[in-house]
Design an enzyme around this catalytic site. Structure first.
Site, mmCIF file in Angstrom:
data_model
loop_
_atom_site.group_PDB
_atom_site.id
_atom_site.type_symbol
_atom_site.label_atom_id
_atom_site.label_comp_id
_atom_site.label_asym_id
_atom_site.label_seq_id
_atom_site.Cartn_x
_atom_site.Cartn_y
_atom_site.Cartn_z
ATOM 1 N N ASP A 1 4.383 56.932 21.929
ATOM 2 C CA ASP A 1 5.075 57.866 21.036
ATOM 3 C C ASP A 1 6.131 58.683 21.779
ATOM 4 O O ASP A 1 6.128 59.919 21.719
ATOM 5 C CB ASP A 1 4.056 58.838 20.389
ATOM 6 C CG ASP A 1 2.888 58.108 19.756
ATOM 7 O OD1 ASP A 1 3.114 57.045 19.155
ATOM 8 O OD2 ASP A 1 1.743 58.613 19.860
ATOM 9 N N GLU B 1 4.683 56.804 9.141
ATOM 10 C CA GLU B 1 4.488 57.904 10.093
ATOM 11 C C GLU B 1 5.737 58.023 10.961
ATOM 12 O O GLU B 1 6.753 57.423 10.667
ATOM 13 C CB GLU B 1 3.275 57.578 10.978
ATOM 14 C CG GLU B 1 3.442 56.239 11.707
ATOM 15 C CD GLU B 1 2.218 55.841 12.497
ATOM 16 O OE1 GLU B 1 1.203 56.547 12.447
ATOM 17 O OE2 GLU B 1 2.289 54.821 13.185
ATOM 18 N N ASN C 1 1.436 49.696 15.651
ATOM 19 C CA ASN C 1 2.334 50.715 15.125
ATOM 20 C C ASN C 1 3.518 50.881 16.062
ATOM 21 O O ASN C 1 3.532 50.404 17.178
ATOM 22 C CB ASN C 1 1.586 52.031 14.932
ATOM 23 C CG ASN C 1 1.176 52.650 16.254
ATOM 24 O OD1 ASN C 1 1.409 52.110 17.324
ATOM 25 N ND2 ASN C 1 0.556 53.803 16.184
#
Ligand code: XIL
Length: 890
Positions: A437, A626, A692
């Site tokens: 991230d 997200e 993801n």
């Protein structure tokens, strides 16, 4: 200087002479292709070596071809491709389209998986072996079931219906491929693996686990070939393909089947898969079997060659090379002298680490290239290079190993150290730890990356457990001014009982900003407490130490409009030109609302950056999952995010897919936002590892970049447990200057400026390392945030590499090192390649505490080089280094 070095010089000399067209004989020996390659030359092309004899193929996939280095190797060495999986029935048959299509005899097909391989072949003038139409394996049961039902209990169709289905399937596939990629496919594996002598059938047919046999009966093989002949182009050859073709029983059954089909005019050749062992079958056994088949008057293709070995020692690999050499020599001889019709040799995979023979329990080394794309001894064996002995005699093989210096090479490269990144690859940015991230913050002339501290959890069995993010309490920090060499600042202890924010259980998906408040630069680090709220930490420097000014969440479910946000996480922060700041966050899908989850929010921050100025407002990103991102480009506010995994496979109305980074634009920071475009596809597209994604777009020195993550190191380690690594690539812009579809690569970005070695460099500043770790200099720093980091060797041969170091014209004659080592130790300095001879080997006296000393270099180092520090033993810590030029006051 030892004998080996003199050999090396002779080699280099001979290589130079060869390149200059001078007769390459030096003394009694001439330079082999392998020797020239080891001395830094180019390897010859395998396909060219066998030009006019047979095509040379490789099994591959879109994922492999997307990797530019793999694509280049393939283009250089092969002229035939096989889809390793993408032309199998399970990849081609489209169940949902078939159900919708409504014709019980005609399944719908989809070539989106095979497409990239077929296109690559077309673009590069290569031919394709189409593998495979009719096979008991990798063919879904629903293809045999009434109404394409995928219920395990669904009744199967009758023989007549299945024959219609078979004909339609073969015709539709051939027509599609031949019209979209005319002239590309030259061979069809019509039927695969129909013979299994162990099942007791009088003709050796595979009667168990074979729905083709169950539904149609024994003549399914002949029907398949009959249809294939009807619809194939006249110049396309039809093959029966099988394994264990040298087995006594199989030779008998196979010969009968092949002869029958050949007599009927529906079969042209046999594909001998050739998944061979390291000792058996012998090349003579192989020749004997091949001879029996060739006598039928058919073409032979070696379709899936690999030679299984788990022995990656130089000797083990030399033995493999001998196997390849002797097999290829025999095939060449059978073709040229025996007049056998041998048309193709295909290896089943490019790199060892991609071989289907690998299992979690055991790594195999059966192919021609290693995981670092280097040509292995086996490659030169396949070339029939004179450097590979034509004997299985171990002493002779060992001699060849030593003559080539492979034992030395192996020691240097560290058979014991696993290299997950070479200096040619600028991605992922860090291999010493995981980090996900990524958020990029520009401050001064550096980029700071803040990342979720993915931390492996090991099961008691020693097997890593799948990343479930639940133990993550740290945030990683790196910085760089050239985007290739990254200084490791360690980890911020953000959450949990040892973290700055003790109220938070987790620290996920950070974002950061800085602002000058009362004349002082202040730093703000926002993070998600799993999916339940957002906290903020502050500091006076971009690397901390960070403290929690609120003692509670900044955004929680008690915040207006946030109670029903499924995932209250993934913050992104923007400090606007007028100094006002905004926080974007949220995600998740309320039941049944995948297309319009409505769970993203934007809120204005107070001028102190740690309070909210008003209530959060909804943003409505289509198919939101997200990962909020925010940029201001010109006067346009660009809100970006990751799409969820419910997007239909035909794409969203806006034209994007599941798990992609896409964006919306607005002329106000608070919205409303309208859809803008796609930015990055799922990592599975670029790296073959899905999951993801999470991104950050930013500008640095006039260029836009994107950071994101992919679990490539985790995969390369053989884990597959979902621990993620951070990447950075160039962000493409469209004509309006807004983000456009960009690409994830291992190459990454270009180094922005040369690295200066004449400053004190913290040792944990590096482009890559192997057999080494970074750690805090003072363990006490742990709770205070990040601290000074050192590098510590964990294995003999461990190293750190710094890319593009400019020693300038005057050059360096001295080196100051600061180190800690309980025992006396040695550090080797190498330039440009880990295979080069060290330019210096420095003896370090034992030092229980940090000790600094200036060492003279044996020769002056000038110019720009990749620089390596290599440790000969574990547990040696390097804190910093600095070169000195002769002109500098030392
Ligand atoms: C293998 C592939 O290499 C694997 O990736 C896949 O999981 C299973 O199939 N015989 C064949 C090939 O004809 O299609 C098989 O390929 C290997 C054995």
């Amino acid at each position: 200087m030892g004998l080996k070095h003199r050999n090396r010089w002779a080699l280099l000399l001979a290589l130079m002479m060869a390149l200059m067209g001078v007769n390459a004989a030096v003394g009694e020996e001439s330079v082999t292709a392998y020797e020239a390659y080891l001395a830094g030359g180019e390897a010859p092309s395998l396909a060219q070596r066998y030009e006019g004899l047979f095509t040379i193929g490789v099994a591959t996939s879109p994922e492999v071809l997307r990797d530019e280095r793999a694509a280049a190797l393939i283009a250089a060495n092969f002229n035939s491709l096989t889809c390793e999986n993408q032309m199998k029935a399970d990849a081609v048959l489209d169940r949902s389209a078939s159900v919708r299509g409504g014709d019980n005899t005609r399944a719908k097909l989809n070539f989106s998986k095979a497409g990239p391989v077929l296109s690559f072949a077309q673009e590069h003038g290569m031919k394709v072996r189409a593998h495979t139409l009719v096979w008991h394996s990798q063919t879904p049961r629903w293809f045999f079931a009434e109404n394409w039902s995928n219920l395990p209990s669904a009744p199967l169709v009758d023989r007549a219906t299945m024959l219609q289905r078979m004909e339609n399937y073969i015709r539709d596939e051939m027509e599609y491929v031949n019209s979209h990629y005319p002239g590309v496919v030259y061979a069809w594996d019509v039927v695969n693996e129909a013979i299994d002598p162990g099942m007791g059938h009088p003709n050796g047919l595979r009667t168990e686990g074979n729905l083709w046999y169950d539904v149609i009966g024994e003549d399914y093989v002949e029907w398949a070939f009959t249809f294939a002949r009807m619809y194939a182009q006249p110049d396309q050859k039809l093959f029966y393909n099988d394994y264990n073709c040298t087995q006594f029983m199989k030779i008998g059954y196979l010969s009968t089947l092949l002869r029958t089909l050949h007599d009927k005019g529906v079969l042209d050749g046999l594909g001998m898969q050739s998944h061979l062992g390291i000792d058996s079958p012998t090349v003579s056994e192989y020749e004997n079997a091949l001879t029996q088949y060739a006598r039928i008057g058919i073409t032979i293709h070696v379709t899936e060659l690999d030679i299984g070995t788990a022995d990656n020692t130089p000797l083990g690999q030399m033995k493999l090379a001998y196997r390849y050499r002797s097999l290829l020599a025999r095939l060449e001889m059978l073709k040229t002298r025996g007049g056998y019709d041998i048309g193709n040799v295909t290896v089943w995979g490019l790199r060892d680490d991609q071989s289907w023979l690998n299992s979690p329990a055991e790594k195999k080394y059966p192919l021609l290239f290693d995981k670092d794309y280097r040509c292995k001894p086996a490659f030169f064996g396949a070339l029939q290079d004179a450097s590979i002995p034509l004997t299985s005699n171990e002493a002779k093989l060992q001699e060849a190993v030593e003559k080539l210096g492979l034992d030395k090479l192996n020691g240097q490269e560290g058979a014991s150290v696993n290299v997950y990144k070479t200096l040619n690859q600028h991605n992922p940015v860090m291999v010493q730890r995981f980090g996900a991230d990524p958020w990029a913050m520009v401050y001064g002339d550096r980029v700071y990356l803040y990342m979720t501290g993915d931390e492996p959890v090991m099961g008691i069995d020693g097997v890593p457990r799948t990343n479930d993010y639940s133990n993550i309490t740290t945030l990683r920090v790196l910085s760089s001014d050239d985007l290739v060499n990254w200084q490791d600042h360690g980890s911020v202890a953000a959450a949990g009982k040892n973290g700055a924010a003790k109220w938070a259980a987790n620290s996920w998906a950070p974002c950061a900003a800085w602002k000058t408040i009362d004349g002082k630069d202040k730093f703000f680090l926002y993070f998600a407490n799993s999916g339940g709220g957002i906290g903020v930490l502050t500091a006076d420097s971009p690397t901390g130490p960070f403290t929690d000014p609120l003692g509670k969440a900044l955004v929680s479910r008690a915040t207006p409009t946030c109670a029903l946000v499924t995932w209250l996480f993934d913050p992104a922060v923007l400090v606007d030109d007028d100094g006002s700041a905004y926080l974007y966050f949220g995600g998740g899908i309320p039941n049944g609302k995948a297309e319009d989850p409505g769970t993203a929010r934007v809120v204005k921050l107070g001028s102190d950056m740690i309070s909210l100025d008003g209530d959060p407002v909804a943003i409505n990103p289509p198919w939101l999952f997200e990962d909020s991102g925010i940029n201001k480009i010109g006067d346009t506010y660009v809100y970006s995010y990751c799409s969820n995994f419910n997007v239909p496979s035909s794409g969203s109305a806006q034209g994007f897919q599941s798990g992609e980074i896409v964006y919306m634009t607005s002329d106000s920071p608070m919205g409303p936002f309208a859809y803008g475009g796609r930015v990055l596809q799922n990592p599975s597209v670029y790296f073959g590892v899905g999951g993801n994604n999470h991104h950050c777009m930013f500008e640095f020195k006039g260029q836009y970049y994107i950071t994101y993550h992919a679990a490539t190191v985790d995969k390369a380690m053989g884990w597959g447990a979902g621990y993620r690594s951070t990447f950075i690539d160039v962000l493409n812009l469209n004509e309006q200057g807004l983000p456009a579809l960009s690409k994830g690569t291992y190459e990454g970005v270009e180094q922005l400026k040369a690295f200066d070695p004449y400053q004190t460099v913290p040792a944990a500043t590096l482009a890559s390392l192997a057999g080494a770790e970074t750690a805090l200099v003072n363990e006490a720093d742990k709770t205070a945030g990040t601290g000074d980091m050192l590098v510590r060797s964990t294995a003999p041969g461990g190293w750190i590499g710094i890319a593009g170091v400019d020693f300038s014209q005057d050059g360096a004659s001295g080196l100051k090192l600061t180190w800690i080592s309980e025992e006396s130790a040695k550090i080797e300095i190498l330039l440009d390649s880990l295979e080069s001879d060290p330019i210096a080997a420095i003896d370090l006296p034992a030092a229980g505490e940090a000790r600094s000393e200036l060492f003279a270099l044996p020769e002056t180092v000038t110019g720009t080089h990749d620089l390596y520090f290599r440790f000969t033993q574990p547990n040696v810590s390097l804190l910093s280094w600095q070169f000195f030029s002769p002109l500098q006051g030392q």
